[in-house]
Structure formats: C-alpha cells, structure tokens
Design a protein around this motif. Structure first.
Motif, PDB file in Angstrom:
ATOM      1  N   PHE A  24       0.827  -1.208   0.000  1.00 49.45           N
ATOM      2  CA  PHE A  24       0.000   0.000   0.000  1.00 49.45           C
ATOM      3  C   PHE A  24       0.864   1.262   0.000  1.00 49.45           C
ATOM      4  CE2 PHE A  24      -2.992  -3.158   1.523  1.00 49.45           C
ATOM      5  CZ  PHE A  24      -4.179  -2.779   0.890  1.00 49.45           C
ATOM      6  N   GLU A  25       2.143   1.106  -0.312  1.00 46.95           N
ATOM      7  CA  GLU A  25       3.046   2.257  -0.284  1.00 46.95           C
ATOM      8  C   GLU A  25       2.632   3.310  -1.313  1.00 46.95           C
ATOM      9  OE1 GLU A  25       7.850   3.219  -0.271  1.00 46.95           O
ATOM     10  OE2 GLU A  25       7.122   1.159  -0.373  1.00 46.95           O
ATOM     11  N   ARG A  26       2.003   2.870  -2.409  1.00 46.84           N
ATOM     12  CA  ARG A  26       1.551   3.790  -3.459  1.00 46.84           C
ATOM     13  C   ARG A  26       0.611   4.864  -2.899  1.00 46.84           C
ATOM     14  NH1 ARG A  26       1.184   7.300  -7.426  1.00 46.84           N
ATOM     15  NH2 ARG A  26      -0.837   7.350  -8.436  1.00 46.84           N
ATOM     16  N   ILE A  27      -0.174   4.510  -1.867  1.00 43.51           N
ATOM     17  CA  ILE A  27      -1.094   5.493  -1.287  1.00 43.51           C
ATOM     18  C   ILE A  27      -0.578   5.996   0.070  1.00 43.51           C
ATOM     19  CG2 ILE A  27      -3.122   4.695  -2.530  1.00 43.51           C
ATOM     20  CD1 ILE A  27      -3.973   3.145  -0.056  1.00 43.51           C
ATOM     21  N   GLY A  28       0.722   5.853   0.275  1.00 38.57           N
ATOM     22  CA  GLY A  28       1.348   6.472   1.437  1.00 38.57           C
ATOM     23  C   GLY A  28       1.414   5.637   2.694  1.00 38.57           C
ATOM     24  N   LEU A  29       1.193   4.323   2.593  1.00 38.01           N
ATOM     25  CA  LEU A  29       1.236   3.450   3.770  1.00 38.01           C
ATOM     26  C   LEU A  29       2.447   2.538   3.686  1.00 38.01           C
ATOM     27  CD1 LEU A  29      -2.538   2.434   3.925  1.00 38.01           C
ATOM     28  CD2 LEU A  29      -1.375   4.171   5.296  1.00 38.01           C
ATOM     29  N   LYS A  30       3.426   2.773   4.534  1.00 40.94           N
ATOM     30  CA  LYS A  30       4.635   1.948   4.540  1.00 40.94           C
ATOM     31  C   LYS A  30       4.412   0.758   5.461  1.00 40.94           C
ATOM     32  CE  LYS A  30       7.778   5.662   3.270  1.00 40.94           C
ATOM     33  NZ  LYS A  30       9.023   6.418   3.603  1.00 40.94           N
ATOM     34  N   LEU A  31       3.821  -0.291   4.901  1.00 39.04           N
ATOM     35  CA  LEU A  31       3.453  -1.490   5.646  1.00 39.04           C
ATOM     36  C   LEU A  31       3.987  -2.720   4.936  1.00 39.04           C
ATOM     37  CD1 LEU A  31      -0.320  -0.601   6.182  1.00 39.04           C
ATOM     38  CD2 LEU A  31       1.497  -0.344   7.877  1.00 39.04           C
ATOM     39  N   ALA A  32       3.958  -3.844   5.649  1.00 34.38           N
ATOM     40  CA  ALA A  32       4.292  -5.113   5.013  1.00 34.38           C
ATOM     41  C   ALA A  32       3.273  -5.410   3.917  1.00 34.38           C
ATOM     42  CB  ALA A  32       4.307  -6.230   6.050  1.00 34.38           C
ATOM     43  N   ARG A  33       3.639  -6.291   2.994  1.00 30.02           N
ATOM     44  CA  ARG A  33       2.748  -6.648   1.899  1.00 30.02           C
ATOM     45  C   ARG A  33       1.589  -7.521   2.396  1.00 30.02           C
ATOM     46  NH1 ARG A  33       4.857  -5.613  -3.155  1.00 30.02           N
ATOM     47  NH2 ARG A  33       7.002  -4.811  -3.109  1.00 30.02           N
ATOM     48  N   VAL A  34       0.533  -7.545   1.592  1.00 32.27           N
ATOM     49  CA  VAL A  34      -0.662  -8.311   1.953  1.00 32.27           C
ATOM     50  C   VAL A  34      -0.409  -9.808   1.789  1.00 32.27           C
ATOM     51  CG1 VAL A  34      -3.065  -8.793   1.335  1.00 32.27           C
ATOM     52  CG2 VAL A  34      -2.219  -6.428   1.315  1.00 32.27           C
ATOM     53  N   LYS A  35      -0.760 -10.561   2.826  1.00 35.37           N
ATOM     54  CA  LYS A  35      -0.698 -12.026   2.751  1.00 35.37           C
ATOM     55  C   LYS A  35      -2.028 -12.592   2.274  1.00 35.37           C
ATOM     56  CE  LYS A  35       1.482 -14.353   5.958  1.00 35.37           C
ATOM     57  NZ  LYS A  35       1.789 -15.019   7.268  1.00 35.37           N
ATOM     58  N   GLU A  36      -3.144 -12.101   2.860  1.00 37.24           N
ATOM     59  CA  GLU A  36      -4.463 -12.570   2.441  1.00 37.24           C
ATOM     60  C   GLU A  36      -5.549 -11.695   3.069  1.00 37.24           C
ATOM     61  OE1 GLU A  36      -5.576 -16.424   3.951  1.00 37.24           O
ATOM     62  OE2 GLU A  36      -4.359 -16.162   5.752  1.00 37.24           O
ATOM     63  N   ILE A  37      -6.737 -11.759   2.458  1.00 32.39           N
ATOM     64  CA  ILE A  37      -7.913 -11.110   3.031  1.00 32.39           C
ATOM     65  C   ILE A  37      -8.370 -11.915   4.240  1.00 32.39           C
ATOM     66  CG2 ILE A  37      -9.625 -12.373   1.660  1.00 32.39           C
ATOM     67  CD1 ILE A  37      -9.896  -8.626   2.262  1.00 32.39           C
ATOM     68  N   VAL A  38      -8.954 -11.259   5.222  1.00 31.55           N
ATOM     69  CA  VAL A  38      -9.391 -11.935   6.445  1.00 31.55           C
ATOM     70  C   VAL A  38     -10.888 -11.737   6.623  1.00 31.55           C
ATOM     71  CG1 VAL A  38      -9.223 -11.929   8.965  1.00 31.55           C
ATOM     72  CG2 VAL A  38      -7.157 -11.740   7.587  1.00 31.55           C
ATOM     73  N   GLU A  39     -11.583 -12.823   6.922  1.00 33.43           N
ATOM     74  CA  GLU A  39     -13.007 -12.762   7.229  1.00 33.43           C
ATOM     75  C   GLU A  39     -13.180 -12.579   8.732  1.00 33.43           C
ATOM     76  OE1 GLU A  39     -16.910 -15.721   7.178  1.00 33.43           O
ATOM     77  OE2 GLU A  39     -15.078 -16.290   6.129  1.00 33.43           O
ATOM     78  N   VAL A  40     -14.001 -11.640   9.123  1.00 25.72           N
ATOM     79  CA  VAL A  40     -14.226 -11.342  10.543  1.00 25.72           C
ATOM     80  C   VAL A  40     -15.685 -11.612  10.885  1.00 25.72           C
ATOM     81  CG1 VAL A  40     -14.094  -9.561  12.333  1.00 25.72           C
ATOM     82  CG2 VAL A  40     -12.442  -9.567  10.471  1.00 25.72           C
ATOM     83  N   GLU A  41     -15.919 -12.315  11.964  1.00 23.75           N
ATOM     84  CA  GLU A  41     -17.289 -12.600  12.373  1.00 23.75           C
ATOM     85  C   GLU A  41     -17.992 -11.330  12.856  1.00 23.75           C
ATOM     86  OE1 GLU A  41     -17.416 -15.697  15.277  1.00 23.75           O
ATOM     87  OE2 GLU A  41     -17.421 -17.265  13.747  1.00 23.75           O
ATOM     88  N   ARG A  42     -19.264 -11.234  12.526  1.00 16.08           N
ATOM     89  CA  ARG A  42     -20.048 -10.059  12.922  1.00 16.08           C
ATOM     90  C   ARG A  42     -20.278 -10.020  14.429  1.00 16.08           C
ATOM     91  NH1 ARG A  42     -23.479  -6.456  10.583  1.00 16.08           N
ATOM     92  NH2 ARG A  42     -23.299  -7.487   8.553  1.00 16.08           N
ATOM     93  N   ILE A  43     -20.115  -8.822  14.992  1.00 18.13           N
ATOM     94  CA  ILE A  43     -20.484  -8.574  16.381  1.00 18.13           C
ATOM     95  C   ILE A  43     -21.817  -7.845  16.365  1.00 18.13           C
ATOM     96  CG2 ILE A  43     -19.846  -7.427  18.536  1.00 18.13           C
ATOM     97  CD1 ILE A  43     -16.940  -7.605  17.656  1.00 18.13           C
TER      98      ILE A  43
END
Length: 286
Positions: A24-43
């Motif tokens: 996400f460095e292109r939009i100014g976020l210096k983070l590690a690369r994406v490994k995978e999308i994560v599904e989160v259970e609804r609260i």
C-alpha cells in the motif's frame, strides 16, 4: 468474535487474487505486503469492517472508506480492533481512505471513556484519477497484465479526484474493467470492486445496478438464459452472508424459473442485510 482463517470463499479468492502480495506504499502506507484477506465474524449491533488484511509481518490492516457524506463509525471500528487484539493477540492498524473534498489526510481521534482511539486518514481525493485512468486504459488496451501499482490504482480508481462526479466515474471504471482480456483477472475485478462499493455507499449500489442492466455483462446473462447459473450465484452469495438459509427461502430460489426475477434477485442480493429482508424479497413473507 474471531478472525476466521477457514477455507476461502469464492469472493475471498478474488480478493486474494488482486491484493495478495500488494504493497500500500503507493497510497502512502509503509506497511508489510498483503498475505491474504481476512473474514471477521459479525459482532451484534456493530458495523462489519470494510476490509481486513493479514499482512506478511502477521499484523492486521483494517481499512475503511469515507467521503463528505459517509462518516466513520469509530465505535464499531474500535470494537472490532479491540476484539482482535484481546482474543487473537494480533496487532491491528486502522486506516481510513477518504474520497471527499472536505476531509484532509492526517488522523481522526476519539475518546471512549478511558480508551483513546486514533486512526490514520489517507486522502485518495488528492490523487489524479484522470491521469491514472488514462494510464491503466492504455495498459489494458495493449493487452498487457497490470503491474502491482496499477492493480491497486484500479481498485481505488473510482475514489480518486476527477472532473466528473462519482456516479459518472464508476460506470467508466466498470467498463474499463470489462476490457481486461484475461478472463480470471476481469472476473476478479468485476467481483471485488462492486463488493467494496456495496459495502461503502448506497449511491454506488444504485449506479452499479443501472450499469449492470446496460452492460455487456448483464446482457450476456439475459441472452444466454443461464438460469441455473444465476440461481447458483444467488445461493453462493447468500450462504457467504448467512451461512445457512431457511428451507422455504432455499426452495423458493431453487424452484424459480423466471429469468427476469432471477436477474432482479442477482442485482439485489449483495445489499440484503437480514433473513427477514431476504424472505420479503423471495417469498414475500413479513
């Protein structure tokens, strides 16, 4: 609440096809690369996160999108972030992508009792969407695959600054995606971008519905009369949303043979939020 790493759904598969390995460095976020999308259970009573990515450093990136009309639900964001931290022990970084003209980049802060919560705001509105559109259009027209930077740009292209309003930009971007020659790549974007839009803005859902009716995609579905395929698509999307369907709902969909009705359900199924809404749509139960 749990972070769910079960076998990926077809929608998650398309998200991973586009985002896996991206920075996400292109939009100014210096983070590690994406490994995978994560599904989160609804609260219960809290809005689901828009996007949640597991990064290669085993931290999570929580992404939301706002504009001048869409305000961030900071309380819901905090609840999900804290649940992940407490139950899974994972570090969470939360970022808000802004495509409105009034909100600037920086941070949004809020105190919830003794808890101080702050999120980073990235200003997508400041990116030159028209230049990006022309660049990607040339690449797609040449038959070449998109590189890492272009993939990320295409996903967020509708939210970048343009000389025309959002409801005019979105159909242009969808038509641009239709020109992608690689079938799997094209299908991935035609799945992922509407999914993001449907979670973000009702205006975008209305625009997508109108675009589908007049697009080659919608016409092919009608002309080929693949009723079984439409029923299967409806079932897959609903089972991903609700895990289990009532017998009367399942039977109503499975037995429906009217192509116009199936097309209408296929257009509306992504914005159904409850079983009661679903029943009202397919069997007119209150």
């Amino acid at each position: 609440m749990r972070v769910n790493f079960k076998q990926e759904s077809f929608i998650e598969g398309y998200f991973n096809r586009i985002f896996k390995g991206l920075s996400f460095e292109r939009i100014g976020l210096k983070l590690a690369r994406v490994k995978e999308i994560v599904e989160v259970e609804r609260i219960e009573n809290y809005k689901l996160p828009l996007l949640m990515f597991l990064l290669e450093d085993d931290s999570l990136l929580h992404v939301e999108i706002i504009n001048d009309e869409i305000k961030p639900d900071l309380q819901s964001m905090l609840v999900y972030d804290m649940s992940i931290i407490l139950r899974c022990g994972l570090q969470v970084r939360t970022v808000i992508l802004n495509f409105g003209s009034r909100q600037q980049g920086g941070e949004i802060e809020r105190n919830f009792g003794s808890v101080h919560y702050n999120t980073q705001v990235v200003d997508l509105y400041g990116l030159d969407g028209e230049r990006v559109y022309e660049e990607i259009n040339r690449k797609i027209s040449s038959g070449c695959l998109l590189n890492e930077r272009e993939k990320l740009n295409l996903v967020f292209l509708p939210f970048m600054k343009k000389s025309v309003p959002f409801d005019k930009v979105l159909p242009k971007v969808m038509s641009l995606i239709e020109k992608i020659k690689d079938n799997e790549e094209r299908t991935a974007y035609l799945t992922v971008l509407p999914e993001i839009i449907s979670r973000t803005t009702k205006q975008g859902v209305d625009v997508l519905r109108e675009w589908l009716m007049g697009s080659e995609v919608g016409e092919r579905i009608k002309d080929e009369g693949v009723k079984e395929g439409m029923r299967e698509s409806i079932m897959i999307i609903l089972l991903e949303k609700f895990n289990l369907l009532p017998d009367n709902v399942y039977n109503a969909i499975a037995e429906q043979n009217n192509e116009n009705i199936l097309m209408k359900w296929l257009q509306n199924v992504t914005i159904i939020c409850s079983i009661d809404e679903l029943k009202k749509m397919v069997i007119n139960l209150e």
